[in-house]
Each structure stands twice: as C-alpha cells, then as structure tokens.
Scaffold this motif. Structure first.
Motif, PDB file in Angstrom:
ATOM      1  N   LEU A 224       0.854  -1.186   0.000  1.00 53.08           N
ATOM      2  CA  LEU A 224       0.000   0.000   0.000  1.00 53.08           C
ATOM      3  C   LEU A 224       0.891   1.237   0.000  1.00 53.08           C
ATOM      4  CD1 LEU A 224      -2.969   0.967   0.207  1.00 53.08           C
ATOM      5  CD2 LEU A 224      -2.639   1.053   2.690  1.00 53.08           C
ATOM      6  N   TYR A 225       0.664   2.118  -0.949  1.00 56.38           N
ATOM      7  CA  TYR A 225       1.498   3.304  -1.146  1.00 56.38           C
ATOM      8  C   TYR A 225       0.682   4.556  -0.906  1.00 56.38           C
ATOM      9  CZ  TYR A 225       3.970   7.013  -3.685  1.00 56.38           C
ATOM     10  OH  TYR A 225       4.573   8.201  -4.033  1.00 56.38           O
TER      11      TYR A 225
ATOM     12  N   TYR B 283       5.792  16.660  -6.803  1.00 59.23           N
ATOM     13  CA  TYR B 283       6.796  15.636  -7.092  1.00 59.23           C
ATOM     14  C   TYR B 283       7.682  15.349  -5.887  1.00 59.23           C
ATOM     15  CZ  TYR B 283       5.387  16.247 -11.921  1.00 59.23           C
ATOM     16  OH  TYR B 283       4.658  16.296 -13.076  1.00 59.23           O
ATOM     17  N   ARG B 284       7.184  15.633  -4.687  1.00 57.19           N
ATOM     18  CA  ARG B 284       8.005  15.388  -3.492  1.00 57.19           C
ATOM     19  C   ARG B 284       8.287  13.909  -3.286  1.00 57.19           C
ATOM     20  NH1 ARG B 284       5.094  20.154  -2.106  1.00 57.19           N
ATOM     21  NH2 ARG B 284       3.193  18.917  -1.943  1.00 57.19           N
ATOM     22  N   TYR B 285       7.418  13.051  -3.864  1.00 57.86           N
ATOM     23  CA  TYR B 285       7.670  11.615  -3.751  1.00 57.86           C
ATOM     24  C   TYR B 285       8.989  11.230  -4.397  1.00 57.86           C
ATOM     25  CZ  TYR B 285       6.358  10.964  -8.653  1.00 57.86           C
ATOM     26  OH  TYR B 285       6.318  11.016 -10.027  1.00 57.86           O
ATOM     27  N   GLU B 286       9.428  12.003  -5.405  1.00 59.92           N
ATOM     28  CA  GLU B 286      10.695  11.689  -6.069  1.00 59.92           C
ATOM     29  C   GLU B 286      11.882  11.876  -5.132  1.00 59.92           C
ATOM     30  OE1 GLU B 286      10.762  14.153  -9.532  1.00 59.92           O
ATOM     31  OE2 GLU B 286       9.542  12.745 -10.715  1.00 59.92           O
ATOM     32  N   LYS B 287      11.675  12.654  -4.069  1.00 58.36           N
ATOM     33  CA  LYS B 287      12.735  12.880  -3.081  1.00 58.36           C
ATOM     34  C   LYS B 287      12.495  12.065  -1.811  1.00 58.36           C
ATOM     35  CE  LYS B 287      13.701  17.523  -4.829  1.00 58.36           C
ATOM     36  NZ  LYS B 287      13.810  18.971  -4.510  1.00 58.36           N
ATOM     37  N   GLY B 288      11.620  11.057  -1.928  1.00 56.37           N
ATOM     38  CA  GLY B 288      11.413  10.141  -0.808  1.00 56.37           C
ATOM     39  C   GLY B 288      10.282  10.491   0.118  1.00 56.37           C
ATOM     40  N   ALA B 289       9.447  11.462  -0.242  1.00 60.97           N
ATOM     41  CA  ALA B 289       8.333  11.861   0.614  1.00 60.97           C
ATOM     42  C   ALA B 289       7.115  10.982   0.313  1.00 60.97           C
ATOM     43  CB  ALA B 289       8.004  13.333   0.420  1.00 60.97           C
TER      44      ALA B 289
ATOM     45  N   ALA C 223       5.150   6.952   1.832  1.00 60.65           N
ATOM     46  CA  ALA C 223       5.148   5.866   2.818  1.00 60.65           C
ATOM     47  C   ALA C 223       4.544   4.622   2.180  1.00 60.65           C
ATOM     48  CB  ALA C 223       4.355   6.267   4.060  1.00 60.65           C
ATOM     49  N   THR C 224       5.044   3.468   2.609  1.00 60.58           N
ATOM     50  CA  THR C 224       4.506   2.191   2.138  1.00 60.58           C
ATOM     51  C   THR C 224       4.194   1.300   3.331  1.00 60.58           C
ATOM     52  OG1 THR C 224       6.734   1.260   1.892  1.00 60.58           O
ATOM     53  CG2 THR C 224       5.735   2.254  -0.066  1.00 60.58           C
TER      54      THR C 224
ATOM     55  N   ALA D 161       4.997  -3.207   9.281  1.00 55.69           N
ATOM     56  CA  ALA D 161       5.442  -1.903   9.763  1.00 55.69           C
ATOM     57  C   ALA D 161       5.554  -0.924   8.601  1.00 55.69           C
ATOM     58  CB  ALA D 161       6.785  -2.035  10.475  1.00 55.69           C
ATOM     59  N   ARG D 162       5.130   0.290   8.846  1.00 51.21           N
ATOM     60  CA  ARG D 162       5.159   1.327   7.820  1.00 51.21           C
ATOM     61  C   ARG D 162       6.596   1.780   7.571  1.00 51.21           C
ATOM     62  NH1 ARG D 162       0.986   5.258   9.329  1.00 51.21           N
ATOM     63  NH2 ARG D 162       2.381   5.679  11.066  1.00 51.21           N
ATOM     64  N   ASN D 163       6.905   2.013   6.294  1.00 47.70           N
ATOM     65  CA  ASN D 163       8.208   2.540   5.897  1.00 47.70           C
ATOM     66  C   ASN D 163       8.024   3.926   5.286  1.00 47.70           C
ATOM     67  OD1 ASN D 163       9.901   0.090   6.353  1.00 47.70           O
ATOM     68  ND2 ASN D 163       8.514  -0.771   4.832  1.00 47.70           N
ATOM     69  N   GLY D 164       8.835   4.877   5.730  1.00 50.87           N
ATOM     70  CA  GLY D 164       8.798   6.212   5.147  1.00 50.87           C
ATOM     71  C   GLY D 164       7.790   7.119   5.829  1.00 50.87           C
ATOM     72  N   LYS D 165       7.787   8.371   5.382  1.00 45.28           N
ATOM     73  CA  LYS D 165       6.842   9.347   5.920  1.00 45.28           C
ATOM     74  C   LYS D 165       6.751  10.523   4.963  1.00 45.28           C
ATOM     75  CE  LYS D 165      10.371  11.592   8.820  1.00 45.28           C
ATOM     76  NZ  LYS D 165      10.735  11.995  10.203  1.00 45.28           N
TER      77      LYS D 165
END
Length: 244
Positions: A158-159, A166-172, A174-175, A191-195
């Motif tokens: 789940l994403y 385009y902030r997701y391109e810089k890692g913004a 969560a999955t 467990a959730r990864n990212g934020k």
C-alpha cells in the motif's frame, strides 16, 4: 463529451455507481501506479503477460488485467446480458460483484447486464478500497477496507504520498506491506516505511475475508470481519480477530 446531467436517470445511476467505484479503487490504483513508476511495467496487461504458461490465455484478446490483481472483461455487444469469460491460470478467481469463487483454466458465462461490467479478482489478492467520499486532494483515505481473497498466498504494498507535486521523487512517501499467508490464515499488516507531510500516524483498516455475498460489490461493507487500529507497527489479523 456529453455532460453527466444530459443522460437519462437510469443511465446517470449507472455512471454514478462507476464513478463511486473508481473512488473506492483509488488506493489500489495509486499503489499499482507506484509499482509501475518504481519497478516498470504497465497498468493495463494482456493476459499473456501474466499467464504465458496457459496456452488458452494467449489468444484471449478481449480481457485484460487492470493492475496486478483485477481482470476486466469488457462487454462489446449491445444488449448483451452475459458474456463468455476465460479464467486464466491454475489458481482460483472471484467474481468481484458476488464474491463467488471459481477455479481457473475454464470458461464461464458471466453476467453482463448494462449495469455490471464483469470484474474478477485473483485468489491471493489483498485489495485496498477507500471510502465512498471523494477524498482526492482533500484528505487521505481512511478507513481503508482490505478485502482478502483466499486461496493462495499473496502480497500487496500500500502506497501513499501527499497526492500532489513531485516530493515523492525525493522520498516523501510511505509504504505499508500487506501479506496473506494461506496456510496459517493470517493477514499481516506490516510496519510502515517512510513518511511525508500530512501522513496519518494512526488509521483504521476494516478487514474482510471475501466469500460468496460477503465482502463483495462496490459498496462499503457494513460489518467488517476485523477492525484494526494501526499506528505504524505490525498487526496480525486471523479469523477476524486483530492481534498486536
């Protein structure tokens, strides 16, 4: 194109139902689109891409996968109330509208009145559905209904991100990894990864184990098999009971 309000009332009802279904499917569509972006591939997949070992599937030109789990069988004949559908592969399939489970490797006559586009879901699927409300660009989907189609092991990631820019391109982003273990009968919400800014730190998952006339169709399910309060840590759901 023709404006929505120019259609007659029965047609408006059908159009409204499919607009609602699209909104419900957005968590699935968004997550599948991220898989395409991050790992390559395509959202619309001819059956030969996933069922190359099934020789009967190679010549099926009027069915396709929408994302990795949902098979669409368009109706092209005016006035048709049924159409022949091939269920590819060796695994089972579920009728999205009724929850009926059927073996793969066979042709069936699927109901196809004008208000029902034949949709089938692979066994082993964990299908995330959002609320009926139009939450795009307004808020994140919550609660999310997780429909589990038993019959095979399955995974789904789940994403989520902020939904714009385009902030997701810089890692913004969560999955959340989702895993169904057929032999143990357990759904693991990992467990959730990212934020990212605006991410829901706590949320609700409504879990449904699909069966005939249970967890089926486009509407929200009134009574969930399990209601999970999720705060980013692993939760295991078994036999309708949530266990931390």
């Amino acid at each position: 194109g023709k404006e929505f309000w120019r259609w007659n009332q029965p047609t408006q009802k059908i159009l409204a139902d499919y607009i609602k279904l699209r909104y419900r499917l957005l968590p699935y569509i968004y997550s599948a689109s991220w898989q395409v972006t991050s790992g390559g591939g395509t959202m619309l997949r001819p059956l030969m891409m996933d069922f190359g070992g099934d020789t009967n599937a190679l010549d099926v030109g009027d069915q396709f996968l929408f994302g990795p789990e949902i098979m669409v069988s368009p109706v092209t004949q005016a006035g048709a109330v049924t159409r022949s559908v091939y269920l590819p592969g060796r695994g089972d399939w579920y009728d999205f509208w009724t929850g009926k489970r059927m073996a793969g490797g066979q042709r069936i006559d699927a109901a196809s009145p004008i208000q029902t586009l034949p949709l089938f879901v692979r066994a082993g699927t964990i299908l995330p559905l959002g609320p009926v409300v139009q939450y795009v660009s307004e808020k994140l989907a919550d609660p999310i209904e997780l429909r589990v189609y038993r019959g095979a092991d399955g995974t789904f990631t789940l994403y989520e991100d902020q939904g714009d820019g385009y902030r997701y391109e810089k890692g913004a982003f969560a999955t959340i990894p989702l895993t169904w273990n057929e032999s143990n009968g357990t759904l693991t919400i990992g467990a959730r990864n990212g934020k990212f800014q605006g991410m829901l730190k706590e949320r609700i998952f409504r879990v449904e184990f699909v069966d005939e006339n249970h967890g089926a169709g486009g509407d929200e399910t009134e009574h969930a098999d399990a209601i999970v309060k999720y705060a980013g840590k692993t939760v295991v759901v078994q036999a309708g009971k949530a266990q931390n």
